[in-house]
Design a protein around this motif. Structure first.
Motif, PDB file in Angstrom:
ATOM      1  N   SER A  69      30.133 -32.544  -8.227  1.00  0.00           N
ATOM      2  CA  SER A  69      29.868 -33.909  -7.793  1.00  0.00           C
ATOM      3  C   SER A  69      29.352 -34.760  -8.953  1.00  0.00           C
ATOM      4  O   SER A  69      29.763 -35.911  -9.135  1.00  0.00           O
ATOM      5  CB  SER A  69      28.851 -33.887  -6.653  1.00  0.00           C
ATOM      6  N   ILE A  70      28.473 -34.192  -9.775  1.00  0.00           N
ATOM      7  CA  ILE A  70      27.947 -34.918 -10.932  1.00  0.00           C
ATOM      8  C   ILE A  70      29.078 -35.251 -11.902  1.00  0.00           C
ATOM      9  O   ILE A  70      29.164 -36.377 -12.412  1.00  0.00           O
ATOM     10  CB  ILE A  70      26.839 -34.094 -11.635  1.00  0.00           C
ATOM     11  N   ILE A  71      29.946 -34.283 -12.155  1.00  0.00           N
ATOM     12  CA  ILE A  71      31.077 -34.509 -13.057  1.00  0.00           C
ATOM     13  C   ILE A  71      31.984 -35.605 -12.501  1.00  0.00           C
ATOM     14  O   ILE A  71      32.389 -36.520 -13.221  1.00  0.00           O
ATOM     15  CB  ILE A  71      31.865 -33.205 -13.295  1.00  0.00           C
ATOM     16  N   SER A 108      25.127 -25.069  -5.783  1.00  0.00           N
ATOM     17  CA  SER A 108      24.831 -25.609  -7.106  1.00  0.00           C
ATOM     18  C   SER A 108      26.103 -25.983  -7.855  1.00  0.00           C
ATOM     19  O   SER A 108      26.158 -27.015  -8.531  1.00  0.00           O
ATOM     20  CB  SER A 108      24.027 -24.597  -7.919  1.00  0.00           C
ATOM     21  N   ALA A 109      27.132 -25.163  -7.726  1.00  0.00           N
ATOM     22  CA  ALA A 109      28.410 -25.468  -8.374  1.00  0.00           C
ATOM     23  C   ALA A 109      29.020 -26.741  -7.770  1.00  0.00           C
ATOM     24  O   ALA A 109      29.579 -27.569  -8.498  1.00  0.00           O
ATOM     25  CB  ALA A 109      29.377 -24.292  -8.248  1.00  0.00           C
ATOM     26  N   MET A 110      28.905 -26.902  -6.466  1.00  0.00           N
ATOM     27  CA  MET A 110      29.418 -28.118  -5.827  1.00  0.00           C
ATOM     28  C   MET A 110      28.635 -29.343  -6.282  1.00  0.00           C
ATOM     29  O   MET A 110      29.202 -30.411  -6.470  1.00  0.00           O
ATOM     30  CB  MET A 110      29.365 -27.983  -4.300  1.00  0.00           C
ATOM     31  N   GLN A 111      27.333 -29.169  -6.470  1.00  0.00           N
ATOM     32  CA  GLN A 111      26.521 -30.272  -6.966  1.00  0.00           C
ATOM     33  C   GLN A 111      26.946 -30.639  -8.384  1.00  0.00           C
ATOM     34  O   GLN A 111      27.060 -31.823  -8.726  1.00  0.00           O
ATOM     35  CB  GLN A 111      25.044 -29.879  -6.922  1.00  0.00           C
ATOM     36  N   LEU A 171      23.546 -29.704   2.651  1.00  0.00           N
ATOM     37  CA  LEU A 171      22.479 -29.386   1.698  1.00  0.00           C
ATOM     38  C   LEU A 171      21.110 -29.643   2.322  1.00  0.00           C
ATOM     39  O   LEU A 171      20.185 -28.841   2.161  1.00  0.00           O
ATOM     40  CB  LEU A 171      22.622 -30.208   0.418  1.00  0.00           C
ATOM     41  N   ALA A 172      20.989 -30.755   3.030  1.00  0.00           N
ATOM     42  CA  ALA A 172      19.726 -31.078   3.696  1.00  0.00           C
ATOM     43  C   ALA A 172      19.420 -30.056   4.787  1.00  0.00           C
ATOM     44  O   ALA A 172      18.287 -29.602   4.923  1.00  0.00           O
ATOM     45  CB  ALA A 172      19.779 -32.486   4.282  1.00  0.00           C
ATOM     46  N   GLU A 173      20.441 -29.686   5.538  1.00  0.00           N
ATOM     47  CA  GLU A 173      20.243 -28.711   6.619  1.00  0.00           C
ATOM     48  C   GLU A 173      19.791 -27.365   6.066  1.00  0.00           C
ATOM     49  O   GLU A 173      18.904 -26.726   6.629  1.00  0.00           O
ATOM     50  CB  GLU A 173      21.523 -28.565   7.430  1.00  0.00           C
ATOM     51  N   ARG A 174      20.391 -26.926   4.963  1.00  0.00           N
ATOM     52  CA  ARG A 174      20.000 -25.637   4.373  1.00  0.00           C
ATOM     53  C   ARG A 174      18.560 -25.651   3.872  1.00  0.00           C
ATOM     54  O   ARG A 174      17.903 -24.623   3.824  1.00  0.00           O
ATOM     55  CB  ARG A 174      20.954 -25.244   3.257  1.00  0.00           C
ATOM     56  N   LYS A 175      18.075 -26.827   3.484  1.00  0.00           N
ATOM     57  CA  LYS A 175      16.688 -26.928   3.054  1.00  0.00           C
ATOM     58  C   LYS A 175      15.744 -27.120   4.232  1.00  0.00           C
ATOM     59  O   LYS A 175      14.533 -27.197   4.055  1.00  0.00           O
ATOM     60  CB  LYS A 175      16.520 -28.105   2.080  1.00  0.00           C
TER      61      LYS A 175
END
Length: 175
Positions: A52-54, A46-49, A91-95
């Motif tokens: 990325s947004i910033i 979540s912090a990496m996301q 992220l996709a793999e973890r989901k």
């Protein structure tokens, strides 16, 4: 001007505490086990996301203000896709999502700014992953006449027809 200044100040103020959060969560994660490790992985993701947004907000501000001019050059689509997948694929793999890739080897170079193309693809892929609970996320490229069409698809919830006209407006978000 005010929007640009706000983004500049907000991104600067958010980066320092975010860096500390990432550093400590990563450090604790190396020593954690079991459920605690899984929770910390979610915190780091979540912090990496957020990071990325910033970064994307700052990039868009720089493009809008002309600080970073758009620079078109011959660009290999497969290379931009690969970089984007390296960043967001985990992220996709973890989901538990399947990543489907269909980029023919003979796709011609496109005249684009690689950083802007990466930003666009990152946003599309990130949204596809975020709103897909199970199934797959796909990226395809095809040559269509003089154009190359790059598409992101998913088996997620989709977007209601009444929102389709607005989904590419800046800062518009479907509930």
């Amino acid at each position: 001007y005010l929007k640009s200044e706000f983004i500049s100040i907000a991104s600067h103020e958010l980066r320092a505490p975010l860096a500390v959060l990432l550093a400590y969560a990563s450090l604790i994660g190396t020593e954690a086990t079991g459920a605690t490790r899984a929770y910390l992985t979610q915190v780091v993701d979540s912090a990496m996301q957020l990071k990325s947004i910033i970064d994307e907000m700052v990039s868009l501000r720089r493009i809008d203000t002309g600080e970073t001019p758009v620079s078109l050059s011959p660009t290999e689509v497969a290379g931009v896709v690969e970089v984007t997948l390296n960043e967001l694929g985990p992220l996709a793999e973890r989901k538990g999502l399947e990543l489907e890739l269909d980029i023919p080897t003979d796709i011609p170079l496109v005249r684009a700014d690689p950083q802007v193309l990466h930003l666009i693809l990152s946003n599309l892929l990130s949204n596809a992953i975020k709103f897909t609970e199970k199934g797959s996320v796909g990226i395809t490229a095809s040559a269509q006449g003089e154009n190359v069409v790059l598409a992101v698809s998913d088996t997620g919830i989709g977007v209601a027809a009444e929102h389709l006209e607005r989904i590419f407006e800046r800062f518009y978000q479907v509930e």
